[in-house]
Design a protein around this motif. Sequence first.
Motif, PDB file in Angstrom:
ATOM      1  N   ILE A  95      13.070  15.131  -3.746  1.00  0.00           N
ATOM      2  CA  ILE A  95      13.092  13.736  -3.284  1.00  0.00           C
ATOM      3  C   ILE A  95      12.083  13.527  -2.156  1.00  0.00           C
ATOM      4  N   THR A  96      11.758  14.612  -1.437  1.00  0.00           N
ATOM      5  CA  THR A  96      10.780  14.533  -0.346  1.00  0.00           C
ATOM      6  C   THR A  96       9.351  14.551  -0.879  1.00  0.00           C
ATOM      7  N   ASP A  97       9.082  15.504  -1.774  1.00  0.00           N
ATOM      8  CA  ASP A  97       7.707  15.715  -2.242  1.00  0.00           C
ATOM      9  C   ASP A  97       7.317  14.808  -3.410  1.00  0.00           C
ATOM     10  N   ALA A  98       8.277  14.492  -4.279  1.00  0.00           N
ATOM     11  CA  ALA A  98       7.937  13.781  -5.521  1.00  0.00           C
ATOM     12  C   ALA A  98       9.059  12.829  -5.916  1.00  0.00           C
ATOM     13  N   PRO A  99       9.324  11.800  -5.096  1.00  0.00           N
ATOM     14  CA  PRO A  99      10.457  10.920  -5.414  1.00  0.00           C
ATOM     15  C   PRO A  99      10.349  10.266  -6.783  1.00  0.00           C
ATOM     16  N   VAL A 123      11.835   3.854  -0.638  1.00  0.00           N
ATOM     17  CA  VAL A 123      11.379   4.296  -1.969  1.00  0.00           C
ATOM     18  C   VAL A 123      12.234   5.467  -2.474  1.00  0.00           C
ATOM     19  N   ARG A 124      12.663   6.338  -1.564  1.00  0.00           N
ATOM     20  CA  ARG A 124      13.483   7.486  -1.984  1.00  0.00           C
ATOM     21  C   ARG A 124      14.901   7.050  -2.342  1.00  0.00           C
ATOM     22  N   LEU A 125      15.415   6.091  -1.599  1.00  0.00           N
ATOM     23  CA  LEU A 125      16.739   5.552  -1.917  1.00  0.00           C
ATOM     24  C   LEU A 125      16.725   4.898  -3.302  1.00  0.00           C
ATOM     25  N   VAL A 126      15.718   4.083  -3.568  1.00  0.00           N
ATOM     26  CA  VAL A 126      15.600   3.412  -4.868  1.00  0.00           C
ATOM     27  C   VAL A 126      15.441   4.453  -5.985  1.00  0.00           C
ATOM     28  N   ALA A 127      14.595   5.465  -5.768  1.00  0.00           N
ATOM     29  CA  ALA A 127      14.370   6.495  -6.791  1.00  0.00           C
ATOM     30  C   ALA A 127      15.659   7.258  -7.093  1.00  0.00           C
ATOM     31  N   GLY A 128      16.393   7.621  -6.037  1.00  0.00           N
ATOM     32  CA  GLY A 128      17.622   8.390  -6.225  1.00  0.00           C
ATOM     33  C   GLY A 128      18.715   7.578  -6.902  1.00  0.00           C
ATOM     34  N   TYR A 142       0.835  -1.210   0.000  1.00  0.00           N
ATOM     35  CA  TYR A 142       0.000   0.000   0.000  1.00  0.00           C
ATOM     36  C   TYR A 142       0.869   1.261   0.000  1.00  0.00           C
ATOM     37  N   ALA A 143       1.906   1.291   0.842  1.00  0.00           N
ATOM     38  CA  ALA A 143       2.795   2.456   0.913  1.00  0.00           C
ATOM     39  C   ALA A 143       3.533   2.669  -0.412  1.00  0.00           C
ATOM     40  N   SER A 144       3.978   1.560  -1.027  1.00  0.00           N
ATOM     41  CA  SER A 144       4.714   1.663  -2.297  1.00  0.00           C
ATOM     42  C   SER A 144       3.812   2.168  -3.420  1.00  0.00           C
ATOM     43  N   ARG A 145       2.534   1.796  -3.349  1.00  0.00           N
ATOM     44  CA  ARG A 145       1.583   2.276  -4.349  1.00  0.00           C
ATOM     45  C   ARG A 145       1.308   3.776  -4.176  1.00  0.00           C
ATOM     46  N   LEU A 146       1.199   4.224  -2.926  1.00  0.00           N
ATOM     47  CA  LEU A 146       0.858   5.627  -2.671  1.00  0.00           C
ATOM     48  C   LEU A 146       1.997   6.567  -3.036  1.00  0.00           C
ATOM     49  N   THR A 147       3.259   6.120  -2.854  1.00  0.00           N
ATOM     50  CA  THR A 147       4.379   7.072  -2.943  1.00  0.00           C
ATOM     51  C   THR A 147       4.569   7.726  -4.316  1.00  0.00           C
ATOM     52  N   PRO A 148       4.532   7.126  -5.489  1.00  0.00           N
ATOM     53  CA  PRO A 148       4.487   5.694  -5.782  1.00  0.00           C
ATOM     54  C   PRO A 148       5.880   5.180  -6.149  1.00  0.00           C
ATOM     55  N   SER A 149       6.040   3.863  -6.034  1.00  0.00           N
ATOM     56  CA  SER A 149       7.257   3.194  -6.484  1.00  0.00           C
ATOM     57  C   SER A 149       6.853   1.863  -7.114  1.00  0.00           C
ATOM     58  N   PRO A 150       6.641   1.844  -8.442  1.00  0.00           N
ATOM     59  CA  PRO A 150       6.173   0.614  -9.089  1.00  0.00           C
ATOM     60  C   PRO A 150       7.084  -0.589  -8.822  1.00  0.00           C
ATOM     61  N   ALA A 151       8.399  -0.370  -8.792  1.00  0.00           N
ATOM     62  CA  ALA A 151       9.326  -1.492  -8.589  1.00  0.00           C
ATOM     63  C   ALA A 151       9.130  -2.114  -7.211  1.00  0.00           C
ATOM     64  N   LEU A 152       9.001  -1.261  -6.197  1.00  0.00           N
ATOM     65  CA  LEU A 152       8.799  -1.796  -4.843  1.00  0.00           C
ATOM     66  C   LEU A 152       7.407  -2.397  -4.695  1.00  0.00           C
ATOM     67  N   ALA A 153       6.393  -1.775  -5.311  1.00  0.00           N
ATOM     68  CA  ALA A 153       5.036  -2.325  -5.228  1.00  0.00           C
ATOM     69  C   ALA A 153       5.008  -3.737  -5.832  1.00  0.00           C
ATOM     70  N   ALA A 205      16.928  10.831   2.438  1.00  0.00           N
ATOM     71  CA  ALA A 205      16.063   9.653   2.592  1.00  0.00           C
ATOM     72  C   ALA A 205      15.914   9.244   4.052  1.00  0.00           C
ATOM     73  N   ILE A 206      16.996   9.329   4.839  1.00  0.00           N
ATOM     74  CA  ILE A 206      16.894   8.910   6.246  1.00  0.00           C
ATOM     75  C   ILE A 206      15.985   9.864   7.020  1.00  0.00           C
ATOM     76  N   PHE A 207      15.844  11.115   6.536  1.00  0.00           N
ATOM     77  CA  PHE A 207      14.924  12.028   7.222  1.00  0.00           C
ATOM     78  C   PHE A 207      13.473  11.838   6.781  1.00  0.00           C
TER      79      PHE A 207
END
Length: 389
Positions: free
Chosen positions: A337-341, A160-165, A67-78, A370-372
Motif C-alpha cells: 500500500i506504501t509502494d504501489a497503492p 489515494v491509499r485509503l481509496v485504493a484499499g 498532479y499528485a493523483s496522477r503521479l501516485t496514480p489514482s485515476p478516480a481521484l485525478a 495510510a495515515i503514515f
Amino acid sequence: MAQQPIVYDAAKDLVDQLVGLKADSTTYAARHQRDKVAAATQGSYDALFDPALPGLTLAERLLVALYASRLTPSPALAAHYRQRLVDAGANAADIQVAESGKPADAADPRLAAILEFTRKLIEKPVEGDEAALKTLPAAGVSTPAVVTLSQLIAFLSYQVRLVAGLDAMKSLAEQPGRAAGTPAAPFPANTAATAPGDVIKNHGFTNESLEWKAWLDVIDLDKATPDQIAVLEESHPKAKVSDYYRFLVHQPEILRQRSTAFNAIMYAPGGLSRAERELGATVVSRINGCVYCASVHAQRFEQLAKRNDVIAQVFEDPATAGTTARELAIGKFSIQITDAPAAVNADSIQALKDVGLTEGEVLDLLHSDAIFAWANRLMLNLGEPVFPA
C-alpha cells in the motif's frame, strides 16, 4: 471572522462516492464502524479545499491534487480533481501541466516550484529535504502556505491509499465464497536476537528516543491565537512543546482534522490490536525512510507487545519481517500500500483474511498504513530528527 465548524454529512462523503460504497454493503458497514475516521477524513478534505483558506489559491491547491493523483496514480481521484478545476474556471494550460506535463512546463514560476515540491513528496518523500522545502519561500510561498501545501500533499498520499484499499476490500466482498479465508501454511519462525529494552540500530533506523526540529518558524505560544492553543491542547499532550505541532498549527483547522483522524486511527478501542497498528506504522515509516516516525512507533510497539524482535527484523529487511504468518502478512500489505497503492486488489485483502484478520481489522490496518503516508511526509519535509548526544 471565526471559521464555521466543519460538520460531517455521510451522504456527501467523497471517499464513499469515489469507491462506490453503498449503505447496505459490508465494506461501507466496516468503514462506518470507524465513523470518527470517516468524518475527519472528509473534514480534512473540506478544510484543505476551503475556498476562503488564504495563502494558496483554490486553483493552486486543486492543481497540486490533480498532479499528485496522477503521479501516485489514482485515476478516480485525478478525474475528481480535474473536474473540480474545470468547475472552478482554472487556466486550461495549468490543468494541462498538472494532468500530463512536468512542473517546469508551468508558465508561472511559483506554480512550477509548488508542483516540483509535490513531485518529490509523492514519488520519494525522503527527497523532501530542507533544500527542497526552502525553494517554496524563495518562490513567494509564505510559511502558513507552506504548511497548507505540505498538509495537502501528505493528505493526498493518505487519501489515494485509503481509496485504493477500500476499493480492494469492496472488490473482495463482491466475490462470493472468497472472503472466509484459508489458513496459512505453517510459519518458520524468523528469530531476531533482541530482547526488550535492547537498543536497535540498523540501516540508519533506531528504536532510541529522538527529538525533531522544524526548518521554518514555529508558532510562538505567547503570540498564538486562542484557536491555535485549543487545537494544540486537543492534538497531543506534549503538542505545546513540540516543534512539529507548533509548526503545523500555523493552519489550526487543518491540524484539528488531521489530529482527530490520527488519534481515532491509532487509539480507538476494538478491532486490530494497538500493537499491530504500530507494526504497520513502523513498516510504512521504514519503507518511506522516516527515521523519526520509525523510532517513535518501534518504541510504541515494544511498550504494547513487550518484545522488539519483529522491530529488529523490520529495520533489517521489512519484506521478510514477522515472527508469525500474521505479522508477515501485515508487513507485506503495508509495503504494497506504501509502494504501489494502485496494485492493491482483492488478492491483497484475501492474504490478510487468510492469516485471520477480520474485515474490521483489515480496515484498521489500512487506516494506520495510510495515515503514515501522511505523517511520514510531514516529518520528512518540514524538519529533521535530532539524535541523542
